[in-house]
Write a protein that holds these residues in place. Structure first.
Motif, PDB file in Angstrom:
ATOM      1  N   LYS A 186       0.787  -1.233   0.000  1.00  0.00           N
ATOM      2  CA  LYS A 186       0.000   0.000   0.000  1.00  0.00           C
ATOM      3  C   LYS A 186       0.822   1.288   0.000  1.00  0.00           C
ATOM      4  N   PRO A 187       1.708   1.448  -0.983  1.00  0.00           N
ATOM      5  CA  PRO A 187       2.364   2.749  -1.148  1.00  0.00           C
ATOM      6  C   PRO A 187       1.417   3.717  -1.841  1.00  0.00           C
ATOM      7  N   MET A 188       1.865   4.944  -2.090  1.00  0.00           N
ATOM      8  CA  MET A 188       1.027   5.905  -2.781  1.00  0.00           C
ATOM      9  C   MET A 188       0.815   5.484  -4.234  1.00  0.00           C
ATOM     10  N   ARG A 189      -0.198   6.057  -4.851  1.00  0.00           N
ATOM     11  CA  ARG A 189      -0.501   5.778  -6.251  1.00  0.00           C
ATOM     12  C   ARG A 189       0.708   6.108  -7.128  1.00  0.00           C
ATOM     13  N   LEU A 215       3.772   7.092   1.338  1.00  0.00           N
ATOM     14  CA  LEU A 215       2.561   6.273   1.444  1.00  0.00           C
ATOM     15  C   LEU A 215       1.303   7.047   1.109  1.00  0.00           C
ATOM     16  N   ALA A 216       1.309   8.342   1.400  1.00  0.00           N
ATOM     17  CA  ALA A 216       0.146   9.180   1.116  1.00  0.00           C
ATOM     18  C   ALA A 216       0.586  10.626   0.998  1.00  0.00           C
ATOM     19  N   VAL A 217      -0.096  11.358   0.132  1.00  0.00           N
ATOM     20  CA  VAL A 217       0.179  12.779  -0.084  1.00  0.00           C
ATOM     21  C   VAL A 217      -1.133  13.540   0.001  1.00  0.00           C
ATOM     22  N   ALA A 218      -1.147  14.632   0.758  1.00  0.00           N
ATOM     23  CA  ALA A 218      -2.335  15.484   0.856  1.00  0.00           C
ATOM     24  C   ALA A 218      -1.933  16.927   0.598  1.00  0.00           C
ATOM     25  N   GLY A 219      -2.584  17.535  -0.410  1.00  0.00           N
ATOM     26  CA  GLY A 219      -2.281  18.927  -0.719  1.00  0.00           C
ATOM     27  C   GLY A 219      -1.691  19.085  -2.098  1.00  0.00           C
TER      28      GLY A 219
END
Length: 281
Positions: A186-189, A215-219
């Motif tokens: 489950k890494p980032m897209r 793993l996840a990016v927001a913004g």
């Protein structure tokens, strides 16, 4: 080519059930500009939210005992470890892999990450015991995208800054041209989770460039390659806390692997946050 500046931000150790949002905004106050990247350690969040397991309470299966007693000591200690270019100290540690505590650890890996992850030499599927006391290990954080959004929103509301939050793990992502793959799930897209031990050995044998895994990016919209550059910059300045591995951590304090206390860990400087900023021309 974009260049970056990075600042690792010291905080006190985030213990289980800590108010991590308060810790983050307190540490970042007065340090941010709009457009900055804030890279947050997944492990620190896992610990703070209580996403941990006490391996002392785990009963190992026959498969877990085989992995600890044979696979780790022989296959990694004399085969895969050499093939992957491990140094002499790590090879010795693998050849002396602890049977009892190692079996319990591999049982946790089998239950929470699956066989291919359990066959890794360490950090199986994002499971990690470094910077944790006694026999505790942290598990991969569920709903990581939600955590990234929550942290970004809190920074905007409390500090008045519009930033990009990246949650990252020190497990490596390998680069093959424009194809990115990692052994952890489950890494980032844009980054592919590839077969646990298979992906790790492939990346090491081919000598591919590797970076910490976002793993996840927001913004804002951030491509996988750009996120990997940011996490790599952050990783270089962050340091390893009480130790890069459980062996290093125990050696630092002069105790057994399961003898490190919460107080020992808290006595060390921790940097779960890194501010990464695009460098002005």
């Amino acid at each position: 080519m974009t260049k970056y500046l990075a600042l690792a931000v010291k905080t006190s150790y985030w213990k289980p059930h800590e108010n991590y949002l308060y810790k983050i905004t307190e540490a970042l106050s007065g340090k941010l500009l709009d457009g900055d990247f804030v890279v947050v350690s997944e492990k620190a969040l896992s610990i703070a939210t209580g996403c941990i397991v006490d391996e002392a309470l785990v009963e190992p299966s026959r498969n877990a005992k085989f992995i600890a007693g044979v696979w780790m000591r022989v296959v990694w200690g004399y085969g895969l470890g050499v093939l992957c270019g491990f140094g002499g100290r790590l090879l010795r540690r693998l050849r002396e892999y602890p049977s009892e505590s190692g079996s319990r650890h591999k049982q946790v890996a089998l239950e929470h990450a699956g066989l291919l992850a359990a066959l890794m030499f360490g950090s199986e599927g994002g499971i990690d015991g470094s910077n944790l006391a006694y026999s505790y290990v942290s598990l991969p954080l569920g709903g990581v995208e939600g955590f990234a959004q929550k942290i970004r929103r809190c920074i905007r509301e409390e500090l008045g800054r519009d930033v990009c939050v990246v949650i990252a793990d020190t497990d490596k992502t390998f680069r093959f041209c424009n194809f990115y793959f990692t052994p952890r799930p489950k890494p980032m897209r844009g980054i592919h989770s590839l077969g646990g031990v298979v992906g790790y050995v492939l990346g090491r044998v081919l000598g591919l460039k590797r970076s910490s895994t976002p793993l996840a990016v927001a913004g804002g919209f951030v491509l996988a390659g750009d996120a990997l550059t940011v996490t790599n910059v952050a990783d270089r300045v962050r340091g390893v806390g009480s130790g890069a591995t459980v062996w290093d951590m125990a050696s630092r304090f002069g105790v057994a692997v399961d003898g490190v206390s919460w107080e020992m860990i808290a006595s060390v400087s921790h940097k779960p946050l890194v501010i990464v900023r695009r460098k002005s021309c």
